[in-house]
Design a protein around this motif. Structure first.
Motif, mmCIF file in Angstrom:
data_model
loop_
_atom_site.group_PDB
_atom_site.id
_atom_site.type_symbol
_atom_site.label_atom_id
_atom_site.label_comp_id
_atom_site.label_asym_id
_atom_site.label_seq_id
_atom_site.Cartn_x
_atom_site.Cartn_y
_atom_site.Cartn_z
ATOM 1 N N GLN A 18 0.822 -1.204 0.000
ATOM 2 C CA GLN A 18 0.000 0.000 0.000
ATOM 3 C C GLN A 18 0.856 1.255 0.000
ATOM 4 N N ALA A 19 0.394 2.244 -0.741
ATOM 5 C CA ALA A 19 1.056 3.542 -0.830
ATOM 6 C C ALA A 19 -0.037 4.574 -1.093
ATOM 7 N N VAL A 20 0.369 5.780 -1.394
ATOM 8 C CA VAL A 20 -0.583 6.829 -1.771
ATOM 9 C C VAL A 20 -0.224 7.314 -3.167
ATOM 10 N N PHE A 21 -1.225 7.404 -4.028
ATOM 11 C CA PHE A 21 -1.032 7.910 -5.382
ATOM 12 C C PHE A 21 -1.553 9.335 -5.473
ATOM 13 N N GLN A 22 -0.824 10.175 -6.179
ATOM 14 C CA GLN A 22 -1.326 11.500 -6.555
ATOM 15 C C GLN A 22 -1.315 11.588 -8.077
ATOM 16 N N PHE A 23 -2.513 11.649 -8.659
ATOM 17 C CA PHE A 23 -2.661 11.772 -10.100
ATOM 18 C C PHE A 23 -2.945 13.236 -10.448
#
Length: 412
Positions: free
Chosen positions: A375-380
């Motif tokens: 798990q990570a955090v995505f910024q699109f």
């Protein structure tokens, strides 16, 4: 019978570290080669043993909440880390893996989040109590991953850095019309209006969040710049120069990704920029935790990037930038747990021990998911046009005193 089955399963699963299990009949057994991670649990009844064999994820959480499973020294982290490092999920008996696969395949039904169901799901978690969240969140009440420029900075500093990082990606100019999908208690809206001169429409499905958010807007005298609404994003039909959504996509549900990104595309102006910030999997798609879905985030789902990319493509949006934030959410969640624990006496004035165990278990397994799993955090950063933003990331880290126009000219 269930003791024998559980014993065989544990003998096969625990290969590294050491797990000590105290059985309902008083038997005490150790599993694993020893060394490394160690944990000890006590199980009070055979029904719980059966649940651990058949539905381990759900039973482990429920058993701990109810006191049917106790952990020596209340070392939740030690136990869960041992489980994760032994890769229990991948090595579970066939029947457990078959149930997980079935739940994953039924995701399109489980996560069918209509407007009515979405509002109920939001109320389950976010309408608990504003007072509860104020105990452990930062001063701006950002209930999402912070941005740690250094692991030693404070939670307040990291949340301010997160908002500044997002604002830089949005390239906010005074007077721009900004939509905040899932605006929470209004922190992002307040920042963009007060510090960047934006005019912000924020939508939420939480009545508690809306009430406090509006009060904060009035307190800062920003009623002319900020309009917070109790509204589903799907019912919006106004154009916006910028769209931001932080920590909301996790609640959309797999069947609705196409609808979500199509709506972002429809609402975004031709020169517009959107920034979508979400928890995501860096590995392949997988079933959500049954315990998390039942007790914490009903209807929620953590998407793999492979599940998001097709929906973005079909919406006709340019992916101008994708950033993966690793460990930032683990740091954030550890801060939240420390603050929650520091206020346990206050929490106990309103909530019982079962709720406290549930909340501590939730925060612990979540930060371990970011430390031990995929798990990570995505910024699109999305746009209608390929040249909506500069062609390198240099502008994000440029001296704040540099004129915005110079950056734009250099990118053309």
């Amino acid at each position: 019978m269930w003791e024998r089955i559980f014993d065989r399963v544990m003998s096969r699963l625990v290969q590294t570290g050491e797990l000590t299990v105290n059985y309902p009949d008083g038997t005490r057994r150790r599993y694993g080669a020893g060394g490394g991670d160690r944990a000890e649990v006590s199980i009070t009844d055979t029904t719980t043993l059966r649940g651990l064999v058949l539905r381990p994820d759900l039973t482990m959480g429920e058993g701990y909440m109810d006191g049917r499973i106790t952990i020596a020294h209340d070392n939740i982290e030690g136990l869960i880390r041992l489980i994760l490092r032994n890769r229990f999920r991948e090595a579970m008996p066939l029947w457990v893996r078959m149930v997980a696969r079935a739940r994953f395949r039924l995701g399109h039904l489980i996560q069918r989040n209509s407007p009515v169901r979405s509002k109920a799901n939001v109320a389950h978690h976010y309408d608990l109590s504003n007072d509860l969240y104020q105990l452990f969140l930062d001063r701006d009440m950002q209930y999402s991953c912070a941005y740690f420029t250094d692991p030693t900075v404070s939670l307040d500093e990291a949340q301010e850095a997160k908002k500044a990082h997002i604002a830089a990606k949005l390239r906010i100019e005074p007077g721009m019309r900004v939509l905040d999908i899932g605006c929470g208690w209004g922190g992002m809206a307040l920042t963009l209006a007060r510090d960047y001169g934006a005019r912000v429409v924020g939508v939420t499905l939480s009545e508690n969040q809306l009430a406090l958010g509006r009060a904060r807007v009035a307190e800062q005298g920003l009623e002319q710049q900020i309009d917070l609404r109790l509204q589903d994003y799907r019912n919006l039909a106004e154009p916006f120069d910028r769209i931001v959504s932080v920590g909301m996509l996790e609640h959309v549900g797999l069947p609705h990704y196409g609808e979500y990104f199509s709506k972002v595309s429809d609402l975004l102006s031709q020169d517009g920029i959107a920034l979508i910030h979400t928890i995501g999997r860096t590995g392949p798609p997988a079933a959500q935790s049954e315990w998390i879905n039942r007790y914490i985030f009903p209807g929620g789902y953590v998407p793999a990037m492979s599940e998001l990319a097709p929906a973005i493509e079909r919406a006709g949006l340019w992916t101008c930038d994708t950033e993966v934030l690793r460990l930032h959410y683990a740091y954030t969640l550890r801060h939240w747990l420390q603050r929650f624990d520091a206020h346990l006496d206050t929490v106990r004035a309103t909530y019982d021990d079962r709720f406290i165990r549930m909340w501590r278990y939730y925060l612990t397994i979540c930060y371990l998911a970011f430390e031990e799993q995929d798990q990570a955090v995505f910024q699109f950063q999305l746009a209608q046009r390929r040249d909506a933003v500069p062609i390198t990331r240099d502008y994000l880290y440029a001296d704040d005193s540099a004129p915005r126009a110079m950056t734009d000219t250099a990118a053309q």
